[in-house]
Design a protein around this motif. Sequence first.
Motif, PDB file in Angstrom:
ATOM      1  N   GLU A  23       0.915  -1.113  -0.187  1.00 30.28           N
ATOM      2  CA  GLU A  23       0.112  -0.255  -0.078  1.00 30.28           C
ATOM      3  C   GLU A  23       0.842   1.309   0.051  1.00 30.28           C
ATOM      4  O   GLU A  23       1.931   1.395   0.736  1.00 30.28           O
ATOM      5  N   ILE A  24       0.611   2.382  -0.863  1.00 33.43           N
ATOM      6  CA  ILE A  24       1.118   3.525  -0.977  1.00 33.43           C
ATOM      7  C   ILE A  24       0.537   4.619  -0.292  1.00 33.43           C
ATOM      8  O   ILE A  24      -0.673   4.700  -0.496  1.00 33.43           O
ATOM      9  N   ILE A  25       0.998   5.333   0.536  1.00 28.55           N
ATOM     10  CA  ILE A  25       0.277   6.498   1.220  1.00 28.55           C
ATOM     11  C   ILE A  25       0.122   7.533   0.098  1.00 28.55           C
ATOM     12  O   ILE A  25       1.174   8.301  -0.403  1.00 28.55           O
ATOM     13  N   ASP A  26      -0.934   7.560  -0.366  1.00 28.92           N
ATOM     14  CA  ASP A  26      -1.241   8.819  -1.442  1.00 28.92           C
ATOM     15  C   ASP A  26      -2.853   9.385  -1.206  1.00 28.92           C
ATOM     16  O   ASP A  26      -3.711   8.448  -0.800  1.00 28.92           O
ATOM     17  N   TYR A  27      -2.818  10.489  -1.837  1.00 25.06           N
ATOM     18  CA  TYR A  27      -4.183  11.413  -1.291  1.00 25.06           C
ATOM     19  C   TYR A  27      -5.220  10.753  -2.104  1.00 25.06           C
ATOM     20  O   TYR A  27      -6.579  10.926  -1.852  1.00 25.06           O
ATOM     21  N   LYS A  28      -5.016  10.062  -3.101  1.00 26.06           N
ATOM     22  CA  LYS A  28      -6.001   9.464  -4.000  1.00 26.06           C
ATOM     23  C   LYS A  28      -6.592   8.148  -3.499  1.00 26.06           C
ATOM     24  O   LYS A  28      -7.584   7.604  -3.629  1.00 26.06           O
ATOM     25  N   ASN A  29      -5.767   7.429  -2.290  1.00 27.34           N
ATOM     26  CA  ASN A  29      -6.205   6.221  -1.902  1.00 27.34           C
ATOM     27  C   ASN A  29      -7.118   6.335  -0.632  1.00 27.34           C
ATOM     28  O   ASN A  29      -6.685   6.263   0.429  1.00 27.34           O
ATOM     29  N   GLN A  55       5.660   7.299   8.462  1.00 31.84           N
ATOM     30  CA  GLN A  55       4.660   7.202   7.701  1.00 31.84           C
ATOM     31  C   GLN A  55       3.399   8.197   8.406  1.00 31.84           C
ATOM     32  O   GLN A  55       2.481   8.699   7.430  1.00 31.84           O
ATOM     33  N   LEU A  58       3.620  11.471   6.284  1.00 29.17           N
ATOM     34  CA  LEU A  58       3.069  11.177   4.828  1.00 29.17           C
ATOM     35  C   LEU A  58       1.569  11.055   4.947  1.00 29.17           C
ATOM     36  O   LEU A  58       0.935  11.480   4.126  1.00 29.17           O
ATOM     37  N   ALA A  62      -1.036  13.673   3.068  1.00 32.53           N
ATOM     38  CA  ALA A  62      -2.062  13.107   2.169  1.00 32.53           C
ATOM     39  C   ALA A  62      -3.495  13.491   2.510  1.00 32.53           C
ATOM     40  O   ALA A  62      -4.566  13.643   1.563  1.00 32.53           O
ATOM     41  N   ARG A  65      -4.316  16.824   1.806  1.00 33.70           N
ATOM     42  CA  ARG A  65      -4.434  17.025   0.282  1.00 33.70           C
ATOM     43  C   ARG A  65      -5.792  16.849  -0.222  1.00 33.70           C
ATOM     44  O   ARG A  65      -6.428  17.426  -0.900  1.00 33.70           O
TER      45      ARG A  65
END
Length: 79
Positions: A23-29, A55, A58, A62, A65
């Motif tokens: 899993e990637i910490i991203d604003y789209k997830n 983490q 980040l 995220a 955002r």
Amino acid sequence: MKQAINKSKRSSRRRLPPIRSGEIIDYKNINLLRRFISEQGKILSRRMTRLTSKQQRLMTIAIKRARVLALLPFLNNEN
């Protein structure tokens, strides 16, 4: 005596990491981000989420955002 047994049981129990390796910490997830927000819409602390400090930073960026882009609410006033 009893307290020493309870301590050893507690430390031997392995907890699952809050974020899986893929899993990637991203604003789209959004599904991932929602796990780290309280019912009121607040970002949960590291002690509650068991994230590392990197983490957590980040995750905070995220979430902020995603809020600005209206993917997540700033407040959850459904009550």
